[in-house]
Structures are given as structure tokens and as C-alpha cells.
Design an enzyme around this catalytic site. Sequence first.
Site, PDB file in Angstrom:
ATOM      1  N   ASN A 155       0.855  -1.198   0.000  1.00 21.62           N
ATOM      2  CA  ASN A 155       0.000   0.000   0.000  1.00 21.62           C
ATOM      3  C   ASN A 155       0.885   1.240   0.000  1.00 21.62           C
ATOM      4  OD1 ASN A 155      -0.303  -1.288   2.877  1.00 21.62           O
ATOM      5  ND2 ASN A 155      -0.940   0.777   3.302  1.00 21.62           N
ATOM      6  N   ASP A 156       0.710   2.156   0.915  1.00 19.35           N
ATOM      7  CA  ASP A 156       1.298   3.498   0.791  1.00 19.35           C
ATOM      8  C   ASP A 156       2.767   3.546   0.352  1.00 19.35           C
ATOM      9  OD1 ASP A 156      -0.985   3.608   2.303  1.00 19.35           O
ATOM     10  OD2 ASP A 156      -0.058   4.515   4.049  1.00 19.35           O
ATOM     11  N   GLN A 166       4.624   0.377   2.104  1.00 10.46           N
ATOM     12  CA  GLN A 166       3.964  -0.532   3.038  1.00 10.46           C
ATOM     13  C   GLN A 166       3.831  -1.884   2.349  1.00 10.46           C
ATOM     14  OE1 GLN A 166       2.199   0.369   6.506  1.00 10.46           O
ATOM     15  NE2 GLN A 166       4.292   0.953   6.079  1.00 10.46           N
ATOM     16  N   ARG A 190      -0.440   8.935  13.483  1.00 13.35           N
ATOM     17  CA  ARG A 190       0.542   8.151  12.701  1.00 13.35           C
ATOM     18  C   ARG A 190       1.087   8.900  11.482  1.00 13.35           C
ATOM     19  NH1 ARG A 190      -4.353   5.300  12.459  1.00 13.35           N
ATOM     20  NH2 ARG A 190      -5.465   5.431  10.462  1.00 13.35           N
ATOM     21  N   ASP A 191       1.988   8.194  10.790  1.00  8.84           N
ATOM     22  CA  ASP A 191       2.528   8.585   9.489  1.00  8.84           C
ATOM     23  C   ASP A 191       3.418   9.835   9.543  1.00  8.84           C
ATOM     24  OD1 ASP A 191       0.861   6.481   8.815  1.00  8.84           O
ATOM     25  OD2 ASP A 191      -0.727   7.740   7.990  1.00  8.84           O
TER      26      ASP A 191
HETATM   27  C1  FRU Z   1      -2.896   4.736   4.864  1.00 11.44           C
HETATM   28  C2  FRU Z   1      -2.592   3.906   6.102  1.00 11.44           C
HETATM   29  C3  FRU Z   1      -1.687   4.688   7.034  1.00 11.44           C
HETATM   30  C4  FRU Z   1      -0.999   3.601   7.800  1.00 11.44           C
HETATM   31  C5  FRU Z   1      -0.823   2.533   6.758  1.00 11.44           C
HETATM   32  C6  FRU Z   1      -0.893   1.131   7.274  1.00 11.44           C
HETATM   33  O1  FRU Z   1      -3.231   3.989   3.739  1.00 11.44           O
HETATM   34  O2  FRU Z   1      -3.778   3.522   6.726  1.00 11.44           O
HETATM   35  O3  FRU Z   1      -2.340   5.629   7.826  1.00 11.44           O
HETATM   36  O4  FRU Z   1       0.219   4.023   8.340  1.00 11.44           O
HETATM   37  O5  FRU Z   1      -1.843   2.737   5.797  1.00 11.44           O
HETATM   38  O6  FRU Z   1      -0.524   0.208   6.309  1.00 11.44           O
END
Ligand code: FRU
Length: 501
Positions: free
Chosen positions: A46-47, A63, A170-171
Amino acid sequence: MELSWNTDHRRQLMRSSAARALLEPHAAASPLRQRYHFMPPAGWANDPNGCVYYNDRYHLFYQHNPYAPRWGSMHWGHAVSSDMLHWEHLPIALAPSSALDDHPKGGCFSGCAVPLPDNTLALVYTAVNEDNTNPVTQCMAIGKDGVCFDKLAQNPIVTKLPPNVPCDLRDPKVLRHGKFWYMVLGAALGGSALQGGDGGALLYRSANLLEWEYLGVFAQSQGRFGTMWECPDLFPIGDKWVLTFSPMFCGSKTSVYWVGEMDFETPRFIPQQDGVLDWGGEYYAVQTYAAPGERRIAMAWQNGWEWMPWWKGFGPTAEQSWCGCMALPRELGLDPAGRLTAAPIAELKALRLSSACVERQIIHAQSVRLPCPSPDCCELEFRLSLSGTTARRVLLDLRIAEGRYTRITLDLGAGELFFDRSHSDGGQCNGNRSAPLKSAGSELQLRLFCDTISVELFVEESCVAMSNLIYPAKSLPYISICAEQGQFTAHYTCWPLQPCV
Ligand code: FRU
């Protein structure tokens, strides 16, 4: 900085790459692999994380679940490139390995990469472990060579949740401004993302990257921009500051920007413009590169989450041992009105094969076929001369096969663009999308990038971009176009593209 040579981390990295290696041949054989959009070698992505230009190359972390093509136990995958299109996969950079992050529904969540003065690379990420008393903390790892990363003995570097942030924080995005380092975090204020929260961005300050002082909330949704802000980014363009974030539960919006002034002292962001980075269903968690030549390049995950109203699934690639890809890198800028513009990076032109098809035709109600020899790996450009146009609507069908097509409608009368994927495939893709379509000039220019499972479109004059996934089987080598209630002249160019992944 003191490094902990965390043998558990190294062991987990080895274990995870061995697990991914078992999936790779299956993923490589997948007929749904993209041809020029970044994907993980296998497993889930993902991200984008840690987008950084470091030691003369673009680094993309992301991710990643190397064990299975579904979300869980978040690792950081890693790849490098010199043009953001041809990527070389590197060893997995982060794996869950400690009490802070080792949980099937946790792991090393999104964050950023920071080149340090001694030329090492720091990764700053959110560690999530739903079991313990510190469910969400901010942590750091250091890579001496930018390839192999060790987690800090001092982790976590941010532990406490600030007042009014009950759970979602987060993030991290770390940036240097003046004499200090600043950390931006996304949060749900006054509640959770799922209940009662209001999205916002928080600012922390540090002199040494290890001790962080909480400065406060510098931007907040106030009911307008969702319940939680994921993956915030803060960066300058010209003399303005830009804040981007992915809001949860904000209607059809997946990626929002604010342009304005940033006061790091108070702290407060004073927005002068806001807008949508992409109107598609699959464009999330944007992060940017500060690239050479003052360029600012956006990367985003080309998919979406279960909680999005139009979501039906992550798509059929998971049955083929992989899931998740990145949208094309986009160069950001500001238009004279202060709105954010996003254009596919110029490097993409190097993928154009010389065999372009060029057509100029007057189009009426009768639909016309235009050649598109490589419908799942091409760039299409339409220039519509508006002066001679009487048509109220322009209908464009792509990825055509037996009973299947994806329809883009330019409703010039209503000033709206529709992306209809209800006939794209066997019902596997997500819902339809629309975007505003303003035509200020004498011509409307539409650029479309088609890959095996994605269509990204850009309308230059409207600052409109849209990224959507579709899952058609083999398509026929043409597109089809027609006009409703009038006629128009279309200048059409189609470039087959050189696959690069
Ligand atoms: C965004 C998210 C982030 C988190 C990550 C987890 O897509 O939900 O906020 O850090 O993905 O995989």
C-alpha cells in the site's frame, strides 16, 4: 546516535524475504501485472513511504506484506530508480521485530526517509502493536548504506499521545526548517477515525531527531475534511507551503491539498486554497519527493480501503500472489490562481515508442474507431478544439472487447467528466467516478495512460487528474469515440509505451 544491532530485526528481514521469494514466481506469471506502474515483486503493497532522492537515486519504500497478497504485519519494501519509472527492487528495509511493532494487525506503518548530515539515511515510521500499553509510537531506523537498516536502541522517539488524540496518530513526515527538525503527524482529534474524530495535523520540533517537543495542532478538518488525516506531507512550492493528506470519511475525496502560509512557531497553517489532488477512486496516501532542480514529485498508492463508499474489493490480482501498485509519479506545481497542478512526469515521454498513430477527425453522433494498437500499455492524447465544437457530450470508449468497455464522458454542457466502469470487467472493479471539467482556453487537452489494470487521466486546463483501476481481459486494438447533440474536431495521438517494470 546509538544503534541497536537488533538481531531479531535482521532475522525477521531474512525470514520475510525468503517468504516473498516463494511467491515471486507466481506473481511474475500473473497476466494482470502492470507494464509501467510500480508493483511489489510479490505480496501486498500500500502506501509509498520514505520518498527520498538520496545518493543520486530515487528511493521508494512502501507498506508491504511479503508473506501474502493481503494487508497485515506491515514491513517496508524498498526499490531504487534513476528516473522513477525503471525500478530495481532492493532487500526489504523494515520488518516487525520488537514488542512495539510485532503484531499481525500492526507492524512498521507509514513514514518518511531523512538523509542525515553524515550521509546515513534515517527511516521514521509509526510502530503499531495493538496488544501493549503503547499501541502507537513513532520510531526510527538508520541505514548506513541506504540499504540495510537497524532500529534505534532509543525507540520509541515519540511515545505519548497528545491531549485530545485518543488513539489515531501516525505517518510521520520529518522536514528541516531553519534551525530545527519538524515532524508532522496525522491524527483524529477528539475521537477515533471511526467514531467522533475530526482530522488534523500535529507538529513536533527537535534539535537532534531523538527528543521531540509537541507544539500543537497546526491544521484541522473542523468537520470539512474527514475524521482522520492519513499520510500528511508538508512542503514548499515557490513562496507557498503545501499541505497534502488523505482524509478518512470525506465523501468521495481521497487526497486533499491546502496551499497557504505556514507558521512553524504558533503552529498554524493559514490556507488560501484547497482542492482535490485526484478525483479517481484509487489514489491514496500521497507522499512527495524533493527532486533535483526544485522539482516536487508526488507518489501515491493506486488502490483504496474497505471503508471507502465505492469500494468493492482490492481486485483480482491477489489471486495471483500480488496486490497493490503505485500511480504514475506526478510533478506538482501551482497555477496562477494558486491551485495545485499535477502533471505526469516528463520522464514518461521516454517510454513512447516511435510508432505513434495520429488522427484528425470531425466526430458526429456515429461512433468512430480510432487505432490503439497496444490498448493496455499506451498513452493517448486528445486535443479538442472548443471553438468549432457544438457537441454537448463527448463519449470515449477504451479497453473494448466482447461486451466490455470503459467509458469516459466529457459533458461539456454540464462541465463534468464521468468515468464509468460498470462495463469494464466482470464487476470486479469499484464504483464510477466524476470530476469537474472547466474549459478556460480554446482547446481541451486530455491525456490518458492505460496500463494492464489502470487508467490515469489528466485534463490540463482543469487541474483535474483521475486514477482508476479496471480489470478487463484482452482488449481490441482500437478505441471508439462519438459526439452527442452536435459535433467536434478531435486531434488524437496514441503512443504504444515501452514496458519498464
Ligand atoms: C494509509 C494507512 C496509514 C498507515 C498505513 C498502514 O493507507 O492507513 O495511515 O500508516 O496505511 O498500512
